[in-house]
Write a protein that holds these residues in place. Structure first.
Motif, short mmCIF file in Angstrom:
data_model
loop_
_atom_site.label_atom_id
_atom_site.label_comp_id
_atom_site.label_asym_id
_atom_site.label_seq_id
_atom_site.Cartn_x
_atom_site.Cartn_y
_atom_site.Cartn_z
N ILE A 9 0.84 -1.20 0.00
CA ILE A 9 0.00 0.00 0.00
C ILE A 9 0.88 1.24 0.00
CG2 ILE A 9 -1.63 1.38 1.36
CD1 ILE A 9 -3.04 -0.87 0.06
N MET A 10 1.95 1.23 0.81
CA MET A 10 2.85 2.37 0.87
C MET A 10 3.55 2.58 -0.47
SD MET A 10 2.50 3.94 3.65
CE MET A 10 3.77 5.12 3.16
N GLN A 11 3.95 1.49 -1.12
CA GLN A 11 4.59 1.59 -2.43
C GLN A 11 3.62 2.22 -3.44
OE1 GLN A 11 6.15 -2.19 -3.69
NE2 GLN A 11 7.47 -2.40 -1.90
N ALA A 12 2.36 1.80 -3.38
CA ALA A 12 1.35 2.35 -4.28
C ALA A 12 1.11 3.83 -3.99
CB ALA A 12 0.05 1.57 -4.16
N LEU A 13 1.12 4.19 -2.71
CA LEU A 13 0.95 5.59 -2.32
C LEU A 13 2.07 6.45 -2.89
CD1 LEU A 13 -0.10 6.02 1.43
CD2 LEU A 13 -1.15 7.05 -0.58
N ASP A 14 3.30 6.00 -2.71
CA ASP A 14 4.45 6.76 -3.20
C ASP A 14 4.44 6.84 -4.72
OD1 ASP A 14 5.36 7.21 -0.62
OD2 ASP A 14 6.74 5.51 -0.63
N TRP A 15 4.03 5.74 -5.37
CA TRP A 15 3.92 5.74 -6.82
C TRP A 15 2.88 6.77 -7.26
CZ3 TRP A 15 -0.08 5.04 -10.19
CH2 TRP A 15 0.25 4.86 -11.55
N ALA A 16 1.73 6.75 -6.59
CA ALA A 16 0.64 7.67 -6.94
C ALA A 16 1.07 9.12 -6.77
CB ALA A 16 -0.60 7.38 -6.09
N TYR A 17 1.84 9.39 -5.72
CA TYR A 17 2.27 10.77 -5.49
C TYR A 17 3.27 11.21 -6.56
CZ TYR A 17 2.94 15.05 -2.87
OH TYR A 17 2.94 16.38 -2.50
N ASP A 18 4.20 10.32 -6.87
CA ASP A 18 5.20 10.63 -7.90
C ASP A 18 4.52 10.92 -9.24
OD1 ASP A 18 8.04 10.54 -9.07
OD2 ASP A 18 7.03 8.98 -10.22
N LYS A 19 3.55 10.08 -9.61
CA LYS A 19 2.87 10.28 -10.89
C LYS A 19 1.96 11.50 -10.85
CE LYS A 19 4.79 6.75 -12.78
NZ LYS A 19 5.90 6.99 -13.75
N SER A 20 1.42 11.83 -9.69
CA SER A 20 0.59 13.02 -9.57
C SER A 20 1.42 14.29 -9.76
CB SER A 20 -0.08 13.07 -8.19
OG SER A 20 -0.99 12.00 -8.02
N VAL A 21 2.62 14.29 -9.21
CA VAL A 21 3.50 15.46 -9.30
C VAL A 21 4.13 15.55 -10.69
CG1 VAL A 21 5.64 16.49 -8.45
CG2 VAL A 21 3.99 15.54 -6.83
N ASN A 22 4.61 14.43 -11.20
CA ASN A 22 5.36 14.44 -12.46
C ASN A 22 4.52 14.11 -13.69
OD1 ASN A 22 7.96 14.99 -11.23
ND2 ASN A 22 7.85 12.92 -10.39
N GLY A 23 3.30 13.60 -13.46
CA GLY A 23 2.39 13.32 -14.56
C GLY A 23 2.52 11.93 -15.16
N ILE A 24 1.45 11.49 -15.79
CA ILE A 24 1.39 10.25 -16.54
C ILE A 24 1.06 10.63 -17.98
CG2 ILE A 24 0.10 8.10 -16.92
CD1 ILE A 24 -0.44 7.94 -13.97
N LYS A 25 1.65 9.97 -18.92
CA LYS A 25 1.41 10.28 -20.32
C LYS A 25 -0.09 10.24 -20.61
CE LYS A 25 2.71 8.98 -25.04
NZ LYS A 25 3.49 8.03 -25.88
#
Length: 212
Positions: A9-25
C-alpha cells in the motif's frame, strides 16, 4: 490469490504521489489540473469545490479510467482498483494544495496530502505520533517536525488505508481484478473521494490556511 501487505500500500501511495507530481502520459499532473481551475474569478474555495466535483463525476467514466494506461503496467503486486483510487485521490489533494500556494514537492506537504487520504482519521494519525493538532488539519501541524516523524506519519496513513481497504473486502483481490469496469466509479469510491476532497479543501484552501 495474492494478499496485499501494508508495505505494498505504501509503495502504491508513493507511486501515486510521484505520478501526480510528475504526470502520466495522457493525463495532467496535479499542477496542470490545478491550473485549469485557477483561470477564473471564483474564490480559491470555489475553485477547489469545482475540482472536487469534477473528480466525483469525470473520474467515474470509462474514458478516464482507460486513460490511466500507466496503471496497467504498474510494477506492483496490488489491485488496479486500489491503485486507481489512490492515484485519483492523491492527484486531487495535491492539485488543491498547489492551488493554495503550497509546494507539492515539499516532503511536509506530501505528508499532509497523505493525511488527507484518511479523512476524519487524519487528526488521530497525527496525535498517535505525538503531533498536536487543532480543530482541523493544517500545515502548522507538520511544519516543524522531523523527516523521521514525517515517515512515521506516512506509515500510519498506510496502515489506516490498509485497514480501510480490508474492511471493504478488496484488499485480497490481487491482480485478477481488471482495470476497467467502473472500479473507480463505485459508490464507495465516489463517496470517499468526495469526503477526502472536502478534507483537502478545508486543510489547504480554507481561509487562513495558505502559506502566503
Amino acid at each position: 490469490m495474492q494478499l496485499i501487505s501494508q508495505e505494498k500500500i505504501m509503495q502504491a501511495l508513493d507511486w501515486a504521489y510521484d505520478k501526480s507530481v510528475n504526470g502520466i502520459k495522457g493525463l495532467d499532473s496535479a499542477e496542470e489540473l490545478a491550473e485549469s481551475y485557477m483561470n477564473n474569478e471564483d474564490t480559491l474555495y470555489e475553485q477547489a469545490n469545482s475540482l472536487i466535483r469534477w473528480q466525483n463525476t469525470k473520474s467515474a467514466t470509462s474514458g478516464f479510467v482507460t486513460g490511466l494506461g500507466g496503471l496497467i503496467t504498474l510494477p506492483l503486486a496490488i489491485p488496479a482498483n486500489i491503485t486507481s483510487v489512490l492515484y485519483v485521490q492523491v492527484r486531487m489533494i495535491a492539485a488543491i494544495a498547489h492551488m493554495s500556494g503550497y509546494d507539492i514537492k515539499d516532503d511536509k506537504v506530501k505528508t499532509l496530502v497523505y493525511a488527507c487520504l484518511v479523512a476524519n482519521s487524519a487528526k488521530d494519525v497525527l496525535k498517535d505520533i505525538g503531533v498536536a493538532v487543532g480543530n482541523k488539519l493544517a500545515m502548522n501541524a507538520v511544519k516543524s517536525i522531523s523527516g523521521k516523524t514525517l515517515q512515521e506519519i506516512n506509515k500510519k496513513v498506510g496502515l489506516k488505508l490498509f485497514t480501510k481497504f480490508g474492511e471493504k473486502g478488496i484488499i485480497n483481490l490481487g491482480k485478477a481484478v481488471p482495470l476497467l469496469g467502473g472500479l473507480i466509479g463505485g459508490t464507495f469510491d465516489a463517496y470517499t473521494t468526495n469526503t477526502v476532497g472536502n478534507i483537502a479543501r478545508d486543510t489547504f484552501a480554507s481561509k487562513g490556511s495558505q502559506t502566503a
